[in-house]
Write an enzyme that holds these catalytic residues in place. Structure first.
Site: not given
Length: 761
Positions: A308, A507, A511
């Site tokens: 990400d 995080d 996600d």
């Protein structure tokens, strides 16, 4: 799973009790009672193992446990209960160790469920009624108060809203939503209370879908298959051949039993779990929580890593990139005015501006009569002057933009930054560029992953394509996938999984589905993203991306040690089998020899407790690292001034141009040149003592030479100013040299910071 754990602990307890009681009875001169105790300690283990083997066969699995079943059963049948009891203890003890190694620290999704709103504020006639979100229907109007989680998907009603979508899309900066704009459930209302028209019921909203995807992906995960099973098809037939040959040679079934006991696959059963337990412990010391041996083994086999962007590769929040100023204005004064005014706002951008001013040591002033226009900006009095900070639309109402305003907008576009204009008494004096930025440890983390053998790295993010591709290019990633919602991230992970073992690093809540579906999900848990931590197999407790590379290196080392232990254990077992087949070992001595082999295997496997990243040789102290960092911080103010001078030289008369060029030369000679010479003569010799690879410093020294060369060119231009005609060509040459110095020093300083942190104690 809970029942199986209890059963395994029960069996090892029975085996220990039986073996201990039998030994005590034998010492007391009661051989019959000793044999009974050993038989009673062995029989439950045999039954449990037989049931386990049948179940595994029905599930299409076959392991080396069959050898243990044969040896224990044969020991009881042939009247060798002590050998059977020893094997029972080794086998049941190995199972308990394995259970500890592969037990996943999974919890339910309490944190994710807790965040989900339970009620909605429904507008009914002239009153607000709290109702369960399950009762909310499409088309109804809800009220979402400041600081609340948006309960269902909908669109903004009259007015506007400030929405923090970071938990859903990964975009770190709150988005201003106007009437009719879509709002996703799970987002946070970061502004004032607003009205929401429902477009989807709770069960079909975005946040509910995220929860379902996490649960489904976790349920679909395959169980960890023991590394030992891969050798079963080799060891089992070899063992049976040895036992048969021993019986044919001697005609004694006891000799065949000795072969079976010597071949009991405890090295295989114990090696991998112990090595992986040690690896998990070593990772924990580095702030890396690995949820079991299965996760560690999967880490070791990884080929591809997906990241990400927001909060993972970047810091995940707005940061001041630069201060653009109008001709004749001072950057510090513009930032002081903007930050002084922003003290009165609770907007996330306001906090970033104030923090940047405080970091620069600027003295802020109290604002008065502040008025805030939601989504546009704010205005107020500072030292009797009317100061306004806000968007382009709020401040730049005139049709024709000035050159510096166009330049500021262009630079904001290039850097995918938000821009906040500052005006005094209605006249724009500067602009603040804010954007997300790379973590300080991100470049080092990427290099560490390359060193660990990761062949493919991909960024998959919900952020805009321009910002994502800029980050991807800076890090030399293999691919960038932008504008991805959570379901797109899941599909991206699955696409990579079809080719190679894949890690997903993230995080945020957005996600979590991708983390759960990946072969290994790695969550940066220090930021408090509980849902992603629940879904992940590995949680980085320290807020450092470079720990992902360390986790892979630790896992690879643990796997290598496990394989070494298995190979050595099998080799020693084969030697024991040969000795038993030749009649050199009876069943009980064979069991003892096998136990010695087990101890050797365990001791070897415990080497995984030692650090995977051995830092040998001297280091620079933390204090030295801080001094070097502060030296760089002192440079930045001068570099900011150089950038202002470069901009001012765009359109300035000859006399002021000469003054600006002279000022720039003074800054370069008095600050930058002295700093670079000191680095070359004092700092780099110290770094050579702690760096094993000095080629990198050679490249850095070349940068020093280039900076000093450019500084000499600038000094030459300044020397010739009194005798040269200051025309636009001379100004352009000086401008290019100054800009080259400013750009090169910034890049060079960032590289040095990376080196300093890498060699600091």
């Amino acid at each position: 799973m809970a029942f199986e754990r209890v059963l395994r602990w029960t069996l090892v307890t029975i085996a220990i009790a039986g073996l201990t009681a039998g030994i005590a009875a034998a010492i007391a001169g009661r051989p019959g009672l000793a044999d009974l105790a050993w038989e009673l300690g062995t029989a439950p283990v045999i039954i449990g193992l037989a049931v386990s083997i049948v179940r595994d066969l029905l599930n299409g699995r076959f392991g080396v446990d069959a050898i243990a079943l044969l040896s224990m059963s044969a020991a009881l049948v042939l009247g060798q209960p002590l050998a059977g009891a020893v094997v029972a203890l080794m086998y049941s003890g190995g199972n308990v160790l394995e259970d500890i190694a592969i037990a996943r620290a999974e919890r339910d999704l309490r944190a994710l469920a807790h965040r989900a709103p339970r009620q909605a504020h429904r507008k009914s006639a002239n009153q607000i009624v709290d109702v369960p979100i399950e009762e909310v229907a499409v088309g109804e109007e809800l009220l979402v108060r400041a600081g609340e989680i948006v309960p269902v998907d909908g669109i903004v009603g009259p007015g506007s809203a400030t929405i923090d979508e970071s938990a859903v899309t990964g975009e770190p900066i709150p988005v201003e939503k106007t009437r009719g704009s879509a709002v996703l459930s799970g987002s946070l209302n970061a502004g004032e209370t607003f009205e929401l028209t429902v477009t989807a019921p709770a069960g079909e909203s975005t946040y509910a879908g995220i929860v379902r995807m996490v649960a489904a992906a976790q349920t679909a995960k395959a169980p960890f298959v023991r590394m030992a099973d891969r050798f079963a098809l080799i060891l089992l037939p070899v063992t049976l051949v040895f036992a048969f040959v021993a019986w044919r040679i001697s005609g004694d079934l006891t000799r065949s039993l000795a072969v079976l006991v010597a071949a009991t696959p405890c090295p295989l059963i114990l090696a991998a779990p112990v090595a992986f337990i040690a690896g998990v412990a070593q990772a924990a010391r580095r702030g890396i929580l690995v949820k079991g041996g299965g996760a560690l083994e999967a880490l070791a086999r990884a080929h591809t890593v997906l990241f990400d962007k927001t909060g993972t590769l970047t810091v995940g929040g707005a940061r001041l990139l630069s201060v653009e100023v109008a001709p004749g204005q001072d950057a510090d004064e513009v930032l002081t005015l903007g930050a002084s005014l922003e003290q009165a706002s609770h907007h996330v951008l306001a906090k970033a501006v104030v923090a940047a001013a405080v970091d620069r040591g600027l003295k802020l002033k109290p604002p008065e009569h502040v008025k805030e226009t939601m989504g546009s900006g704010l205005s107020g009095l500072i030292d009797g002057r009317q100061v306004t900070a806000g968007s382009r639309e709020m401040l730049l109402s005139h049709a024709q933009l000035s050159p510096w305003e166009l330049r500021a907008l262009r630079r904001a576009s290039w850097r995918s930054a938000l821009i906040v204009f500052i005006a005094v008494d209605g006249r724009p004096v500067g602009a603040l560029l804010l954007a997300d930025e790379l973590r300080a440890d991100t470049p080092r983390a990427i290099r560490l992953l390359r060193d660990a053998g990761i062949a493919r790295m991909v960024m998959v993010t919900g952020d805009r394509a321009a910002a994502a591709h800029a980050i991807g290019a800076a890090l030399d990633l293999d691919a960038v996938l932008a504008d991805r919602v959570p379901s797109d991230k899941v599909e991206a992970v699955r696409s990579e999984q079809r080719l190679y073992p894949t890690i997903m690093v993230g995080d945020g809540i957005n996600d979590a589905p991708a983390l759960a579906v990946a072969d290994i999900g790695v969550a940066l848990g220090a930021r408090g993203a509980s849902a992603s931590s629940e879904a992940a197999d590995v949680v980085i407790l320290a807020d450092r991306l470079d720990r992902v590379g360390e986790a892979i290196l630790i896992a690879q080392r643990a796997r290598r040690i496990a394989l070494q232990s298995i190979v050595v254990g099998m080799g020693l077992s084969l030697m024991g089998m040969l000795a038993a087949a030749l009649g050199w070992l009876d069943p009980v001595p064979a069991a003892i020899v096998q136990e010695v082999i087990d101890v050797a295997v365990i001791l070897n496997a415990l080497r995984a407790l030692t650090p995977a990243l051995v830092r040998s040789g001297p280091r620079i102290s933390t204090e030295q690292g801080l001094i070097l960092h502060h030296d760089h911080q002192a440079l930045f103010k001068g570099l900011d001034r150089l950038r202002i001078i470069v901009d001012a030289l765009d359109d300035v008369l000859p006399e002021p141009a000469a003054a600006l060029i002279s000022e720039a030369n003074g800054l370069v000679q008095s600050s930058i040149v002295i700093h670079e010479r000191d680095d070359e003569n004092s700092v780099y010799p110290k770094l050579e003592e702690v760096l094993r690879d000095r080629h990198g410093l050679s490249a850095m020294s070349r940068a020093h030479r280039e900076i000093l060369h450019l500084s000499r060119l600038l000094a030459r231009i300044v020397e010739d100013l009194p005798t040269e005609k200051v025309d636009r060509y001379l100004v352009r040459d000086a401008q290019r040299v100054i800009e080259a110095i400013e750009t090169l020093v910034r890049m060079h300083t960032a590289q040095e910071e990376d080196i300093y942190e890498a060699v600091a104690a």
